[in-house]
Design a protein around this motif. Sequence first.
Motif, PDB file in Angstrom:
ATOM      1  N   UNK A 340       0.821  -1.205   0.000  1.00 33.14           N
ATOM      2  CA  UNK A 340       0.000   0.000   0.000  1.00 33.14           C
ATOM      3  C   UNK A 340       0.856   1.255   0.000  1.00 33.14           C
ATOM      4  N   UNK A 341       0.331   2.318  -0.614  1.00 34.94           N
ATOM      5  CA  UNK A 341       1.078   3.564  -0.650  1.00 34.94           C
ATOM      6  C   UNK A 341       0.426   4.597  -1.557  1.00 34.94           C
ATOM      7  N   UNK A 342       1.169   5.671  -1.841  1.00 36.42           N
ATOM      8  CA  UNK A 342       0.672   6.780  -2.663  1.00 36.42           C
ATOM      9  C   UNK A 342       1.335   6.738  -4.026  1.00 36.42           C
ATOM     10  N   UNK A 343       0.527   6.835  -5.076  1.00 35.21           N
ATOM     11  CA  UNK A 343       1.057   6.851  -6.444  1.00 35.21           C
ATOM     12  C   UNK A 343       1.771   8.177  -6.658  1.00 35.21           C
ATOM     13  N   UNK A 344       3.056   8.124  -6.981  1.00 29.54           N
ATOM     14  CA  UNK A 344       3.837   9.359  -7.161  1.00 29.54           C
ATOM     15  C   UNK A 344       4.063   9.711  -8.619  1.00 29.54           C
ATOM     16  N   UNK A 345       3.843   8.779  -9.536  1.00 34.84           N
ATOM     17  CA  UNK A 345       4.020   9.082 -10.960  1.00 34.84           C
ATOM     18  C   UNK A 345       3.239   8.080 -11.788  1.00 34.84           C
ATOM     19  N   UNK A 356       4.457   3.187 -13.538  1.00 32.91           N
ATOM     20  CA  UNK A 356       3.859   3.704 -12.306  1.00 32.91           C
ATOM     21  C   UNK A 356       4.905   3.601 -11.209  1.00 32.91           C
ATOM     22  N   UNK A 357       4.973   4.637 -10.357  1.00 38.29           N
ATOM     23  CA  UNK A 357       5.797   4.545  -9.150  1.00 38.29           C
ATOM     24  C   UNK A 357       4.904   4.787  -7.943  1.00 38.29           C
ATOM     25  N   UNK A 358       5.172   4.039  -6.865  1.00 40.33           N
ATOM     26  CA  UNK A 358       4.382   4.133  -5.639  1.00 40.33           C
ATOM     27  C   UNK A 358       5.337   4.280  -4.461  1.00 40.33           C
ATOM     28  N   UNK A 359       5.073   5.242  -3.595  1.00 38.07           N
ATOM     29  CA  UNK A 359       5.877   5.403  -2.375  1.00 38.07           C
ATOM     30  C   UNK A 359       5.114   4.763  -1.220  1.00 38.07           C
ATOM     31  N   UNK A 377      -4.178   2.072 -14.442  1.00 45.26           N
ATOM     32  CA  UNK A 377      -5.512   2.080 -13.830  1.00 45.26           C
ATOM     33  C   UNK A 377      -5.589   2.956 -12.589  1.00 45.26           C
ATOM     34  N   UNK A 378      -4.544   3.726 -12.297  1.00 42.05           N
ATOM     35  CA  UNK A 378      -4.544   4.610 -11.123  1.00 42.05           C
ATOM     36  C   UNK A 378      -4.114   6.005 -11.562  1.00 42.05           C
ATOM     37  N   UNK A 379      -4.217   6.969 -10.644  1.00 38.55           N
ATOM     38  CA  UNK A 379      -3.863   8.338 -10.950  1.00 38.55           C
ATOM     39  C   UNK A 379      -2.824   8.841  -9.965  1.00 38.55           C
ATOM     40  N   UNK A 380      -2.027   9.775 -10.414  1.00 41.95           N
ATOM     41  CA  UNK A 380      -1.000  10.365  -9.568  1.00 41.95           C
ATOM     42  C   UNK A 380      -1.637  11.012  -8.346  1.00 41.95           C
ATOM     43  N   UNK A 381      -1.084  10.725  -7.146  1.00 43.00           N
ATOM     44  CA  UNK A 381      -1.624  11.261  -5.914  1.00 43.00           C
ATOM     45  C   UNK A 381      -2.636  10.340  -5.252  1.00 43.00           C
ATOM     46  N   UNK A 382      -3.034   9.283  -5.941  1.00 43.40           N
ATOM     47  CA  UNK A 382      -4.030   8.364  -5.398  1.00 43.40           C
ATOM     48  C   UNK A 382      -3.389   7.395  -4.394  1.00 43.40           C
ATOM     49  N   UNK A 383      -4.099   7.099  -3.322  1.00 40.89           N
ATOM     50  CA  UNK A 383      -3.633   6.088  -2.374  1.00 40.89           C
ATOM     51  C   UNK A 383      -4.184   4.733  -2.806  1.00 40.89           C
ATOM     52  N   UNK A 389      -5.607  -3.463  -7.936  1.00 39.83           N
ATOM     53  CA  UNK A 389      -5.253  -3.429  -9.354  1.00 39.83           C
ATOM     54  C   UNK A 389      -4.745  -2.040  -9.723  1.00 39.83           C
ATOM     55  N   UNK A 390      -3.562  -1.973 -10.341  1.00 38.43           N
ATOM     56  CA  UNK A 390      -3.014  -0.667 -10.725  1.00 38.43           C
ATOM     57  C   UNK A 390      -2.758  -0.565 -12.232  1.00 38.43           C
ATOM     58  N   UNK A 391      -2.715  -1.701 -12.955  1.00 38.53           N
ATOM     59  CA  UNK A 391      -2.459  -1.623 -14.383  1.00 38.53           C
ATOM     60  C   UNK A 391      -2.437  -2.989 -15.034  1.00 38.53           C
ATOM     61  N   UNK A 392      -1.968  -2.992 -16.331  1.00 44.73           N
ATOM     62  CA  UNK A 392      -1.962  -4.231 -17.111  1.00 44.73           C
ATOM     63  C   UNK A 392      -0.629  -4.355 -17.854  1.00 44.73           C
ATOM     64  N   UNK A 393      -0.125  -5.567 -17.885  1.00 44.31           N
ATOM     65  CA  UNK A 393       1.185  -5.856 -18.480  1.00 44.31           C
ATOM     66  C   UNK A 393       1.185  -5.523 -19.967  1.00 44.31           C
ATOM     67  N   UNK A 394       2.335  -5.006 -20.429  1.00 42.49           N
ATOM     68  CA  UNK A 394       2.489  -4.686 -21.848  1.00 42.49           C
ATOM     69  C   UNK A 394       3.946  -4.754 -22.248  1.00 42.49           C
TER      70      UNK A 394
END
Length: 422
Positions: A340-345, A356-359, A377-383, A389-394
């Motif tokens: 768990x954490x905050x999406x920073x980018x 995506x980076x998460x602190x 699937x997430x936005x910057x600043x979101x906890x 789920x935060x995204x999908x492999x590519x």
Amino acid sequence: MRKKIITGVLALFLIGAMIPATALADDIDDTQQAIDDIEDKQAQNADDQQAVQEQKDEVDAQIVQIQDELKELNTEIDAKQGEVDAKQKEVDAKQEEIDLKKKEIEDQKAAIGDREDGIASRLRIMYKNGSVGFFDILLNSRDLSEFLSNLSMVQRIYESDQNTLAELQKEYEALQKKLNELEDAKDELTAVQGALQEEQSALETKQGEAEALEGELQEKAGELQAKLEEFQAQADALAAELAAQQALYEEQLAAQRAAQQAAAEPVPVDEDGDGVVDYYEEPDPNVVTGSVSFIWPTQGIITSRFGGRDQIAGISIDTTYHGALDIANAQGTPIYAACGGVVTATMDYSPWGNYITIYHGDGFSTAYWHLMDGGIAVAEGQYVEQGQLIGYMGMTGYATGPHLHFEVRVDGVAVDPELYLP
């Protein structure tokens, strides 16, 4: 000694990255405040413009009402004028009748005068010429029978004269009566005409007042229209100013993201002194720091572990250092937050592709590279919660196939993710 130098360089790099980032944050705050101020002014301008528009709409409605009243007044005035003209024709007709009767009366008076003058003239001639008068005729009668006969003759002459005079007098009186009646009728028509003219005058006065009011309203409407145009000009200026500030805001955000990316990039270090630049300070793979608990971010096959390797994404390199764990699977495989954490980018940055980076706190952060297009699937600043789920492999960025480049950092330094995975 070399280890201390490397650590010092890394510290200086991080401090240098933080200074512009802080300044950028202040600039962004200032720009956001300027945008908020402009939007407040726009809201006030819109309220003022709406209030003036409502006033103008009310004035315009009054103008329309006055114009409708003026149309009705014009119709009434025209109708009254028609009635006045009609009465004038009647008066003129009566005057013609009066003039005709006056002439008839004058003619009748002349006829009476002529008859009276004729009788008087006959008597004067009889007297002047010594003619026998009516009494002489009677006195000179030879006997009673002749006297009666002469008397009858004299009476007929006298009665004829009297009857003629009486008839003429009667006709004169009839003409005079008719004249009086015509004069009375004319006076009545003139009175009616005068009343109509007064009504018409009152309508014209009301018309003048309505026209004056319409002029005032038109002037007020013009002033309100000028205000509306002034407000519109202000609105256009505010819109242009807002667009400029928003563009500046986007530029500052882009600069901030670039600074964050620069701060997130590994410090070029030749850790082992072999002349090859290592992108990460090589940690002790057996040392685990902190108390953060991670889970596997996705399912798949490990295709590349943390540490040295001979190539990256199919690009031949003599030696490179891989600071992450690559997990391969099918395109679109779900990816979850390892902790768990905050999406920073959340952005697209070659060669990482969509990432995506998460602190997570306590100096820990994770990065997730090569997500598919539209796969964030997430936005910057979101906890986010662990396992969310935060995204999908590519395979965006530098990649030879669908996989997740999973990275764990401690205080900005990449460490082996498998040390923290169950």
